[in-house]
Design a protein around this motif. Structure first.
Motif, short mmCIF file in Angstrom:
data_model
loop_
_atom_site.label_atom_id
_atom_site.label_comp_id
_atom_site.label_asym_id
_atom_site.label_seq_id
_atom_site.Cartn_x
_atom_site.Cartn_y
_atom_site.Cartn_z
N THR A 173 6.98 -8.55 10.16
CA THR A 173 7.49 -7.22 10.45
C THR A 173 7.93 -6.59 9.14
O THR A 173 8.47 -7.26 8.26
N VAL A 174 7.66 -5.30 9.01
CA VAL A 174 8.00 -4.56 7.80
C VAL A 174 9.03 -3.49 8.17
O VAL A 174 8.78 -2.67 9.05
N ASN A 175 10.16 -3.52 7.53
CA ASN A 175 11.18 -2.48 7.69
C ASN A 175 11.08 -1.51 6.52
O ASN A 175 10.88 -1.93 5.38
N TYR A 176 11.24 -0.24 6.80
CA TYR A 176 11.26 0.72 5.70
C TYR A 176 12.11 1.92 6.11
O TYR A 176 12.32 2.20 7.29
N LEU A 181 1.99 8.60 4.12
CA LEU A 181 2.80 7.40 3.94
C LEU A 181 2.21 6.33 4.85
O LEU A 181 2.06 6.55 6.05
N ALA A 182 1.86 5.16 4.28
CA ALA A 182 1.15 4.16 5.07
C ALA A 182 1.41 2.76 4.54
O ALA A 182 1.66 2.56 3.34
N LEU A 183 1.34 1.78 5.43
CA LEU A 183 1.23 0.39 5.02
C LEU A 183 -0.24 0.15 4.71
O LEU A 183 -1.09 0.25 5.59
N TYR A 184 -0.53 -0.13 3.46
CA TYR A 184 -1.89 -0.15 2.94
C TYR A 184 -2.19 -1.51 2.34
O TYR A 184 -1.33 -2.11 1.68
N GLY A 185 -3.42 -2.01 2.53
CA GLY A 185 -3.76 -3.28 1.92
C GLY A 185 -5.23 -3.63 2.06
O GLY A 185 -6.05 -2.83 2.52
N TRP A 186 -5.52 -4.85 1.64
CA TRP A 186 -6.89 -5.39 1.66
C TRP A 186 -6.90 -6.76 2.32
O TRP A 186 -5.91 -7.49 2.28
N THR A 193 10.55 0.11 11.90
CA THR A 193 9.97 -1.22 11.80
C THR A 193 8.50 -1.16 12.18
O THR A 193 8.15 -0.55 13.20
N ILE A 194 7.66 -1.75 11.38
CA ILE A 194 6.24 -1.87 11.68
C ILE A 194 5.98 -3.31 12.09
O ILE A 194 6.10 -4.22 11.27
N ASN A 195 5.66 -3.52 13.36
CA ASN A 195 5.27 -4.85 13.82
C ASN A 195 3.79 -5.03 13.48
O ASN A 195 2.90 -4.66 14.24
N VAL A 196 3.55 -5.58 12.31
CA VAL A 196 2.21 -5.61 11.73
C VAL A 196 1.21 -6.31 12.66
O VAL A 196 0.06 -5.90 12.80
N ALA A 197 1.66 -7.38 13.32
CA ALA A 197 0.76 -8.14 14.19
C ALA A 197 0.17 -7.27 15.30
O ALA A 197 -0.97 -7.49 15.72
N GLN A 202 -4.37 16.30 -4.46
CA GLN A 202 -4.25 17.72 -4.81
C GLN A 202 -3.04 18.36 -4.12
O GLN A 202 -3.12 19.47 -3.59
N SER A 203 -1.94 17.64 -4.09
CA SER A 203 -0.72 18.11 -3.44
C SER A 203 0.48 17.65 -4.27
O SER A 203 0.41 16.63 -4.97
N ASN A 204 1.56 18.38 -4.18
CA ASN A 204 2.83 17.94 -4.76
C ASN A 204 3.56 17.10 -3.73
O ASN A 204 3.79 17.54 -2.60
N VAL A 205 3.89 15.88 -4.10
CA VAL A 205 4.44 14.91 -3.15
C VAL A 205 5.67 14.25 -3.77
O VAL A 205 5.72 13.99 -4.97
N SER A 206 6.66 13.98 -2.95
CA SER A 206 7.80 13.17 -3.38
C SER A 206 8.21 12.25 -2.25
O SER A 206 8.09 12.59 -1.07
N SER A 207 8.68 11.07 -2.60
CA SER A 207 9.20 10.14 -1.60
C SER A 207 10.24 9.26 -2.25
O SER A 207 10.28 9.09 -3.47
N ASN A 208 11.09 8.69 -1.41
CA ASN A 208 12.11 7.73 -1.84
C ASN A 208 12.15 6.67 -0.75
O ASN A 208 12.69 6.90 0.33
N ILE A 209 11.54 5.52 -1.00
CA ILE A 209 11.28 4.53 0.04
C ILE A 209 11.92 3.19 -0.32
O ILE A 209 11.89 2.77 -1.48
N THR A 210 12.47 2.52 0.69
CA THR A 210 12.92 1.14 0.57
C THR A 210 12.20 0.31 1.62
O THR A 210 12.22 0.65 2.80
N VAL A 211 11.55 -0.75 1.18
CA VAL A 211 10.78 -1.61 2.08
C VAL A 211 11.34 -3.02 2.04
O VAL A 211 11.85 -3.47 1.00
#
Length: 346
Positions: A103-106, A118-123, A193-197, A224-233
């Motif tokens: 599980t991922v909390n953010y 904003l995404a949980l991203y991976g390979w 919370t992201i329940n990844v399973a 091509q956008s102005n973006v800002s974020s402040n994230i804790t994972v």
């Protein structure tokens, strides 16, 4: 780079996917990185050029193709980013390797009115797969042009499932042909919370083949956008992926027919500290379902229902236009007995 579309429509996503893949291949090939605990907290760090690494026990990735992007790495799993005058950029903090069952909390903030998300991203590898669990996005839906495979309900919302294919494109294994898996949240949010399973199981049930986890980050991306974020994972307690119900309680049950309808409970996902229950209502489309929790367990989230709480351990649900089936997530707090349920019409 060229402007060939990634999906049947929507050339912006092709460029985004292609550029991300190039960055992943170049910088992940440059070093073999694993997450290691640190003996002491590292000082905050500012990153302004393409790199990957570890910081305070978390893997991080920074990539841009142009423009001004400032990423500040903070304590634990925190980072902030400002993107201005960019073509395409993606940054984030997470794990290497990631997991298909934790599980991922953010939490934090995400500001964008254009093409960004904003995404949980991976390979994954064997087979090679690029994937996204999209939590929030601006004016452009990153799954535009993709074929919808179904949906999954998790963590208080429905996510739409998609698959796209990249043919002879850069990846973490060089030029390759591979699939992209998508799970796009209908109700946008910036924290939870992201329940990844749940997502990996939904992809599997949709007929998609899963591979071995590679890296995984809670990513901020802009095009091509102005973006800002402040994230804790952070990584949540317990693991996902179990498919049974709680350790005690009926496999089905319902309180039944207190006035023209019946509510029946069935088991959903179960984790180390919580579980899901599905509630099916029959006999009426205008119903009121009452769940009485066995203290100290409490309902932490719901989907497909209008819910109110007359008291801490009582939830009342009414239709919200999504039909006669809804669900709840219950924090066990050491109490795994299912709630009692009753149903009345009107």
């Amino acid at each position: 780079m060229n402007d060939t579309p990634a999906h049947p429509t929507g050339h912006r996503r092709r460029r985004t996917r292609l550029l991300i893949s190039v960055a992943s291949a170049v910088f992940l090939a440059a070093a073999s990185l694993t997450v290691a605990g640190t003996a002491h907290a590292e000082a905050d760090r500012t990153v302004t050029s393409n790199t990957t690494g570890t910081h305070n026990g978390y893997f991080f990735s920074y990539w841009k193709d142009s423009g001004n992007v400032t990423m500040n790495l903070g304590g634990g799993g925190s980072y902030s980013v400002q993107m201005n005058g960019i073509n395409n950029s993606v940054v984030g903090k997470g794990w290497n390797p990631g997991s298909t069952s934790h599980t991922v909390n953010y939490s934090g903030s995400f500001n964008c009115g254009g093409n960004c998300y904003l995404a949980l991203y991976g390979w994954m590898t064997n087979p090679l797969v690029e994937y996204y669990i999209v939590e929030n996005f601006g004016s452009y839906n990153p799954s535009s042009g993709a074929t919808r495979l179904g949906s999954v309900t998790s963590d208080g919302s429905t996510y739409d499932l998609y698959r796209t294919q990249r043919v002879n494109q850069p990846s973490i294994q060089g030029t390759a042909t591979f699939y992209q898996y998508w799970s796009v949240r209908q109700q946008h949010r910036t924290g939870g919370t992201i329940n990844v399973a749940n997502h990996f199981n939904a992809w599997r049930q949709a007929g998609l083949t899963l591979g071995s986890p590679n890296y995984q980050i809670l990513a901020t991306e802009g095009y091509q956008s102005n973006v800002s974020s402040n994230i804790t994972v952070s990584e949540g307690s317990g693991g996902g992926g179990n498919t049974g119900g709680p350790t005690s309680g009926p496999t089905t049950g319902g309180g039944g027919n207190n006035g023209g309808c019946t509510a029946t409970l069935s088991a959903g996902q179960k984790w180390g500290d919580r579980y899901n229950l599905n509630v099916a209502v029959s006999g009426s489309s205008n119903w009121t379902v009452t769940l009485n929790m066995a203290s100290p367990s409490v309902v932490s989230s719901t989907w497909n229902v209008n819910a109110t709480w007359p008291s801490q351990y009582v939830m009342v649900g009414k239709p919200n236009g999504s039909g006669n089936n809804f669900g709840v997530t219950i924090m066990a707090n050491g109490q795994w007995t299912w709630p009692s349920v009753s149903c009345s019409s009107g």
